[in-house]
Write a protein that holds these residues in place. Structure first.
Motif, short mmCIF file in Angstrom:
data_model
loop_
_atom_site.label_atom_id
_atom_site.label_comp_id
_atom_site.label_asym_id
_atom_site.label_seq_id
_atom_site.Cartn_x
_atom_site.Cartn_y
_atom_site.Cartn_z
N GLY A 128 0.98 -1.22 -0.02
CA GLY A 128 0.22 0.08 0.31
C GLY A 128 0.88 1.13 -0.04
O GLY A 128 0.20 2.35 0.03
N HIS A 169 1.87 14.34 -15.63
CA HIS A 169 0.35 14.64 -15.52
C HIS A 169 -0.35 14.80 -14.33
O HIS A 169 -1.01 15.67 -14.00
N GLN A 214 -2.82 2.97 0.31
CA GLN A 214 -3.56 2.68 -0.68
C GLN A 214 -3.22 1.37 -1.35
O GLN A 214 -2.11 1.38 -1.60
N SER A 215 -4.27 0.47 -1.59
CA SER A 215 -3.97 -0.74 -2.02
C SER A 215 -3.62 -0.58 -3.65
O SER A 215 -4.51 0.36 -4.17
N PRO A 216 -3.03 -1.66 -4.36
CA PRO A 216 -3.05 -1.23 -5.79
C PRO A 216 -4.35 -1.40 -6.49
O PRO A 216 -4.81 -0.83 -7.42
N VAL A 275 -6.12 2.01 -6.05
CA VAL A 275 -5.64 2.99 -7.06
C VAL A 275 -6.26 2.53 -8.31
O VAL A 275 -6.52 3.60 -9.12
N GLU A 276 -6.38 1.39 -8.31
CA GLU A 276 -6.86 1.04 -10.06
C GLU A 276 -8.08 1.55 -10.17
O GLU A 276 -8.40 2.00 -11.22
N ILE A 308 -9.23 4.51 -9.57
CA ILE A 308 -9.19 5.84 -9.81
C ILE A 308 -8.10 6.28 -11.01
O ILE A 308 -8.10 7.25 -11.71
N MET A 309 -7.24 5.24 -11.26
CA MET A 309 -6.24 5.45 -12.29
C MET A 309 -6.89 5.92 -13.74
O MET A 309 -6.41 6.63 -14.54
N SER A 360 -8.11 9.33 -13.69
CA SER A 360 -6.90 10.39 -13.63
C SER A 360 -6.06 10.50 -14.64
O SER A 360 -5.44 11.11 -14.79
N LYS A 361 -6.48 9.81 -15.67
CA LYS A 361 -5.98 10.05 -16.97
C LYS A 361 -6.40 11.44 -17.76
O LYS A 361 -5.97 11.86 -18.72
N CYS A 362 -7.46 11.78 -17.39
CA CYS A 362 -8.34 12.81 -18.01
C CYS A 362 -7.33 14.08 -18.22
O CYS A 362 -6.81 14.61 -17.16
N ARG A 367 -13.46 10.80 -9.70
CA ARG A 367 -11.96 10.51 -9.45
C ARG A 367 -11.72 10.83 -7.78
O ARG A 367 -11.04 10.20 -7.33
N PHE A 368 -12.67 11.70 -7.22
CA PHE A 368 -12.58 11.96 -5.84
C PHE A 368 -13.40 11.08 -5.01
O PHE A 368 -12.91 10.41 -3.88
N ASP A 402 -11.73 7.77 -4.65
CA ASP A 402 -10.35 7.79 -4.03
C ASP A 402 -10.46 7.42 -2.44
O ASP A 402 -11.26 7.98 -1.68
N LYS A 459 -8.14 9.85 -24.68
CA LYS A 459 -7.47 8.99 -23.72
C LYS A 459 -8.30 7.62 -23.70
O LYS A 459 -7.54 6.80 -22.68
#
Lengths: 585, 241
Positions: free
Chosen positions: A108, A146, B139-141, B144-145, B147-148, B151-153, B183-184, B187, B221
């Motif tokens: 984490g 980014h 945060q675990s992977p 994050v996955e 919101i990844m 968050s490319k936007c 995205r938030f 999160d 994207k």
């Protein structure tokens, strides 16, 4: 009109935004940018931002310090490098707290990966012995810049920072060594405005567009360098221009070092992993200057691959990494290869060539981003610079990958803090008469000029001559040729004619002013490069192939001298803990 | 090959109405649309006005309508628009227009004021109430996955300006702002979920999305925006229950 702000920050990339967050409530702050803040070039940084968090393996900020000093070919100022590497850990945690979405490891924690030139001793008891790559680059897939830019902008929105987007700054108002504001063109209306200020920070980014092949955005036209230079402020170490080894062939678009950090390798025409010859210990993770030179050498010795247009490239091979790594950790760059070259990196190697990437030199500052104009540390009151346009100097003769994103958040913040102090203690200095005169005259001249030269033609000729003569390999003779050409182009620049004579959103006019900035910046690069008769970091002189610490362990300061040859002075390198040694990898 | 670009032109200082102008040029199938626009500006007509910066699809400056579809001019090659034969003269022009539904400033340059206003309306920043730990928040992977992709936007506005719901109701938040809200909200570190859901659970909020999928098609994207919006709708329904 005349605006009045305690603090004016020019540029809304990482350094400018981070500085803006330091201006306290009760004081006014304006951030001016010639694009929208989220369009800033920080957003294109891909691979990572480093800090010795030790999340993946044992690491220490002292190892990071050693790597940065060595990477700089001992030209970096060690007091500044120490501050940056030590502060890196706090700075990354701060970004995380601000909301930056980092990739994570199984625990984490913020995930980290290897990057060029970042190492640790193989044997911790022998700190100066053999070194091995270390996982130090914190990242968010290959979109680190980014998400950093987004996060900093988001925090500025939260704080209510006032932005002036699409305001193109053309001049610095400075008199008696005290900065009093800036002049800017509001692009949408064409109006010229004065921003009267107690403090001004330049965080205007780089100048990659001086060269034909570059990873830099079209807006990277060296504006901050040129404006300061024209106003009598010296530029430091301008001869050091970083060429990133892996630009997409012909386009120069960046393919992150993270591709090699994740295991990608460079190959020549014969399929050989040629970096084994040039950097036997860390191979494809050698610093950028070393690899770019190796690539040029491979091409010169006939082991490059010739494209249909006659230009040469080498290959970045990711085919052995597999879809899991490529799609999860390098999605953006594999997309570029597919869109622009029609190459699928899962199946075939990517054609690459060195691309102009980063300015190690810039406006000289101390460790608090205060601009200093000589070897005695004399400040320009109220003037600050941070990020790529500044030279602290933490990168010396060659920057390590991931140290630029670190530089902007560390020194952007330090500069912002100093500005906050300064505005509390000082009143507004009076504005000189006709503060916008240079801008008015320049705009008028360009709009009314009926010469026969096109801006795009002069720009192209400049980019060609700089690429051919002042890039990875340099000779005195070649640089002199470039200088003669720059002189010719400057004369022809007086004879330009633009098509758009209107006021509103006149990008024809903006590009013409930018060209003037490119020409002045190129002048400072070429003269500095001609002057330094040694090879160090990214500055490689074939006629002086050795590093010469006896004569050249010093920073260049170049001063504009009206229309005559620029004046060159020096200042010493700050050496604290590590004496210069042979630099090999 | 020879191609014609039919470009939307409007100069507020001289034109009472917009018009289209044709430029016939020599181009390579591998040229990006932005390359041919630069060619026209550099060599033929310096008055042609458009925004651009990074030229590789990350800064979000050069969103425009190309042959009827919103895209980034730097991220599309002529051959991918069907202009692929180097020996051919193409009769069908490449039509270039500004992003639809936004006020025109000049030629291909549109006014983003309203777009940013909606972006700011969803509180586009992490909100936490508990004091931060000494080190990073964990945060675990998998966290994050979630919101990844969002968050490319790059905030290019290709999605929002392609959305028929935006066209028919200019106060609708639109896909870009909703994606930012997602995205938030998703999160794991954010502590303002309710406040955020209140902002989108409004007459001009998320329920104006009629799952038309234009945004998904337009996103350069390749973000599946509609999927993200549906997750938000689900979250709102769960809150009701």
């Amino acid at each position: 009109m005349i605006y009045k702000f305690d603090a004016v920050i020019v540029g809304a990339g990482g350094a400018g935004l981070r500085a803006a967050l330091e201006i306290p409530e009760g004081y006014t702050c304006a951030v001016l940018t010639k694009v929208y803040p989220t369009r800033s070039h920080t957003g294109t940084a891909q691979g990572g931002v480093c800090a010795a968090l030790g999340n993946e393996e044992e690491d220490s900020w002292e190892y990071h310090f050693f790597d940065t000093v060595k990477g700089s070919d001992f030209l970096g100022d060690q007091d500044a490098i120490e501050i940056m590497c030590y502060d890196a850990i706090r700075a990354i945690i701060e970004l995380e707290h601000m909301g930056m979405p980092f990739s994570r490891n199984e625990k984490g924690l913020i995930a980290q990966r290897p990057f060029g030139g970042h190492t640790k001793p193989k044997d911790p008891n022998n700190p100066f012995g053999e070194r091995v790559p270390v996982k130090r680059a914190c990242f968010s897939a290959d979109r680190t810049g980014h998400v950093m830019l987004q996060t900093l902008y988001e925090n500025c929105i939260k704080r209510g920072v006032q932005f002036f987007p699409e305001f193109f700054v053309t001049d610095l108002i400075v008199q008696d060594n005290i900065v009093r504001g800036v002049v800017a063109i509001e692009i949408a209306t064409g109006e010229i405005h004065i921003f009267h200020a107690k403090t001004v920070m330049f965080a205007t980014g780089g100048y990659g567009r001086v060269y034909r092949i570059t990873s830099n955005a079209v807006v990277g036209t060296g504006d901050g360098f040129a404006i300061a230079y024209r106003r009598g402020i010296p530029l430091e170490d301008m001869e050091f221009v970083q060429f990133h080894p892996t630009g997409l062939w012909r386009l120069g678009i960046l393919v992150s070092e993270a591709a090699r950090g994740e295991g990608g390798v460079l190959r020549n025409k014969l399929g050989e992993r040629f970096m084994e010859k040039y950097a036997p210990t860390i191979k494809d993770l050698a610093p950028r200057d070393v690899i770019s030179r190796a690539m040029y050498t491979e091409i010169r010795e006939g082991r490059g691959i010739q494209g249909p247009d006659g230009t040469y490239y080498l290959l970045l091979d990711l085919t052995h990494l597999g879809p899991e790594i490529i799609n999860k950790k390098l999605p953006e760059i594999t997309g570029f290869a597919r869109i622009y070259l029609g190459v699928d990196p899962l199946k075939e190697p990517i054609p690459v060539q060195p691309t102009t990437h980063y300015a190690m030199g810039g406006i000289p500052t101390n460790v608090d981003a205060e601009v200093v104009i000589d070897d005695k540390g004399t400040k320009v009151e109220g003037f600050y610079a941070a990020g790529e346009v500044a030279c602290v100097s933490v990168h010396g003769a060659n920057r390590l990958g991931t140290n630029s994103l670190l530089d902007i958040i560390v020194f952007g913040r330090r500069g912002g803090k100093k500005m906050a102090e300064y505005i509390k203690e000082h009143d507004f200095p009076p504005l000189p008469k006709d503060a916008d005169e240079w801008t008015r005259k320049t705009v008028e001249r360009i709009l009314n000029s009926n010469g026969k030269e096109r801006v795009s033609r002069i720009r192209k000729e400049l980019q060609e001559i700089m690429m051919d003569n002042v890039s990875v390999f340099r000779t005195g003779e070649g640089i002199k040729k470039a200088i003669e050409k720059i002189k010719e182009l400057k004369e022809r620049y007086q004879e330009i004619k633009i098509d758009d004579k209107g006021k509103k959103f006149n990008t024809d006019l903006i590009e013409a002013i930018e060209l003037g900035n490119l020409l002045d910046t190129a002048e400072s690069i070429a003269y500095s490069a001609l002057n330094r008769t040694e090879s160090r970091g990214a500055h490689y002189r074939e006629d002086y192939p050795k590093r010469d610490d006896q004569n050249w362990l010093k920073h260049t300061l170049i001063y504009k001298n009206e229309d005559k040859e620029p004046i060159i002075k020096y200042k010493p390198v700050v050496i604290t803990k590590i004496q210069p040694m042979e630099r090999k990898y | 090959m020879k191609v014609t670009l039919r470009i939307f032109r409007f100069n507020p200082e001289t034109d009472s109405e917009p018009y289209y102008k044709d430029y016939e040029i020599e181009a390579d199938p591998k040229d990006r649309v932005i390359d041919v626009l630069h060619y026209i500006k550099n060599e033929i007509d310096g008055t042609l006005t458009f925004r651009r910066s990074c030229l590789h699809g990350i800064c979000g400056s050069d969103g425009m309508r190309i042959n009827g579809k919103n895209m980034l001019a730097c991220s599309i090659l002529l051959q991918d628009l069907g202009y692929s034969d180097a020996n051919k003269t193409y009769k069908k022009p490449i039509v270039i227009e500004p992003l639809p539904g936004m006020p025109i400033i000049k030629d291909l340059v549109t006014d983003f004021t309203d777009f940013w206003k909606k972006y700011e309306a969803v509180k586009p920043y992490l909100i936490t109430k508990s004091p931060p730990p000494e080190r990073e928040r964990l945060q675990s992977p998998e966290d994050v996955e979630l919101i990844m992709e969002a968050s490319k936007c790059i905030l290019c506005a290709c999605c929002t300006t392609s959305c028929p719901s935006t066209w028919s109701n200019e106060d609708y938040l639109g896909p870009a702002a909703l994606l930012k809200a997602y995205r938030f909200i998703f999160d794991s570190r954010d502590e303002a979920t309710d406040e955020r859901l209140d902002i989108i659970d409004t007459p001009n909020g998320i329920w104006r999305c009629h799952t038309i999928f234009h945004c998904v098609q337009a996103c350069p994207k390749e973000i599946n925006i509609t999927w993200h919006i549906s997750k938000l709708k689900q979250k709102l329904v769960e809150r009701e229950i």
